[in-house]
Motif scaffolding. Structure first.
Motif, mmCIF file in Angstrom:
data_model
loop_
_atom_site.group_PDB
_atom_site.id
_atom_site.type_symbol
_atom_site.label_atom_id
_atom_site.label_comp_id
_atom_site.label_asym_id
_atom_site.label_seq_id
_atom_site.Cartn_x
_atom_site.Cartn_y
_atom_site.Cartn_z
ATOM 1 N N CYS A 54 0.650 5.889 -1.695
ATOM 2 C CA CYS A 54 0.769 7.152 -0.963
ATOM 3 C C CYS A 54 2.219 7.563 -0.745
ATOM 4 N N PHE A 94 -1.067 -0.441 12.082
ATOM 5 C CA PHE A 94 -1.633 0.687 11.332
ATOM 6 C C PHE A 94 -2.049 0.207 9.934
ATOM 7 N N PRO A 95 -3.197 0.615 9.410
ATOM 8 C CA PRO A 95 -4.093 1.694 9.847
ATOM 9 C C PRO A 95 -5.250 1.236 10.740
ATOM 10 N N CYS A 109 0.833 -1.212 0.000
ATOM 11 C CA CYS A 109 0.000 0.000 0.000
ATOM 12 C C CYS A 109 0.866 1.261 0.000
ATOM 13 N N GLY A 110 2.147 1.133 0.293
ATOM 14 C CA GLY A 110 3.041 2.291 0.234
ATOM 15 C C GLY A 110 3.117 2.893 -1.162
ATOM 16 N N SER A 156 4.374 5.865 0.809
ATOM 17 C CA SER A 156 4.665 5.493 2.210
ATOM 18 C C SER A 156 4.505 6.670 3.168
ATOM 19 N N ALA A 157 3.348 7.319 3.055
ATOM 20 C CA ALA A 157 3.133 8.540 3.841
ATOM 21 C C ALA A 157 3.250 8.320 5.341
ATOM 22 N N CYS A 158 2.853 7.140 5.816
ATOM 23 C CA CYS A 158 2.886 6.955 7.276
ATOM 24 C C CYS A 158 4.308 6.766 7.802
ATOM 25 N N VAL A 174 -3.230 11.485 6.136
ATOM 26 C CA VAL A 174 -2.145 10.940 5.298
ATOM 27 C C VAL A 174 -2.476 9.610 4.619
ATOM 28 N N CYS A 175 -3.354 8.842 5.197
ATOM 29 C CA CYS A 175 -3.499 7.452 4.733
ATOM 30 C C CYS A 175 -4.764 7.256 3.893
ATOM 31 N N PRO A 176 -4.611 6.906 2.620
ATOM 32 C CA PRO A 176 -5.791 6.686 1.773
ATOM 33 C C PRO A 176 -6.662 5.527 2.249
ATOM 34 N N LEU A 177 -6.067 4.591 2.975
ATOM 35 C CA LEU A 177 -6.880 3.475 3.486
ATOM 36 C C LEU A 177 -7.807 3.962 4.597
HETATM 37 S S1 SF4 Z 1 -0.254 5.685 4.800
HETATM 38 FE FE1 SF4 Z 1 -1.745 4.016 4.675
HETATM 39 S S2 SF4 Z 1 -1.731 3.383 2.516
HETATM 40 FE FE2 SF4 Z 1 0.165 4.555 2.902
HETATM 41 S S3 SF4 Z 1 1.730 3.008 3.463
HETATM 42 FE FE3 SF4 Z 1 0.800 3.766 5.370
HETATM 43 S S4 SF4 Z 1 -0.864 2.256 5.783
HETATM 44 FE FE4 SF4 Z 1 -0.298 2.024 3.621
#
Ligand code: SF4
Ligand code: SF4
Length: 169
Positions: A32, A91-92, A28-29, A34-36, A116-119
């Motif tokens: 985004c 997370f998330p 999932c990075g 890897s926003a988290c 930050v997280c699209p999920l």
């Molecule tokens: S912000 Fe959400 S979608 Fe992006 S890497 Fe982290 S958990 Fe995955």
């Protein structure tokens, strides 16, 4: 029931249990960048009670800071995956408790990641990888038997309620 368990053993089990799982089957990075993992130096991942006992004092990828009697791990955006803290492994998702009974917990999307997280923005817990969801669920059935962890999760749940009110306007 109020049980105080050996937290090192509990966290070791948790780390092992979630070692190779990710929220989605794909990375999932890539959704985004890897926003988290791109927090600033004054943000960080909250450590669970006494989790710092598991983390090495000698490292070059994080520092631990204290804020309001809580400990935050602030990393440089890259970590040896096998050493990442529990908050990063779940997370998330967020374990949410709205009563004093550990059995009343449910998994919610962690609204602290809403910006930050699209999920978090577009998914529900059940839409994540089902093995990931199932294992986090199983794990917190165990962790919440520890009274300190239960108290910590209650604190996170109160914070979650506050963020939800802000999001809902
Ligand atoms: S912000 Fe959400 S979608 Fe992006 S890497 Fe982290 S958990 Fe995955
Ligand atoms: S410890 Fe690792 S997984 Fe957690 S935010 Fe830092 S780089 Fe990301």
């Amino acid at each position: 029931m109020d049980i105080k368990m050996d937290k090192i053993l509990l966290y070791k089990k948790a780390y092992r249990y979630l070692e190779n799982l990710t929220p989605l089957k794909i990375d999932c990075g890539t959704l985004c960048n890897s926003a988290c993992c791109s927090g600033s130096t004054d943000s960080g991942m909250l450590l669970f009670p006494e989790e710092e006992m598991l983390l090495s004092q000698e490292n070059d990828w994080y520092t631990i800071i204290e804020r309001d009697n809580l400990k935050l791990l602030v990393c440089n955006g890259h970590c040896p995956r096998e050493h990442r803290p529990l908050a990063c492994r779940i997370f998330p998702l967020l374990p949410y408790l709205n009563s004093d009974r550990a059995t009343d917990f449910e998994l919610q999307m962690d609204y602290r990641g809403n910006s930050v997280c699209p999920l978090v923005q577009h998914s529900s817990p059940k839409e994540l990888d089902r093995f990931f969801h199932r294992k986090v669920q199983y794990l917190f059935n165990l962790l919440l038997q520890d009274s300190d962890i239960k108290k910590f999760v209650k604190m996170l749940s109160t914070e979650q309620d506050g963020i939800r009110r802000l999001i809902d306007g």
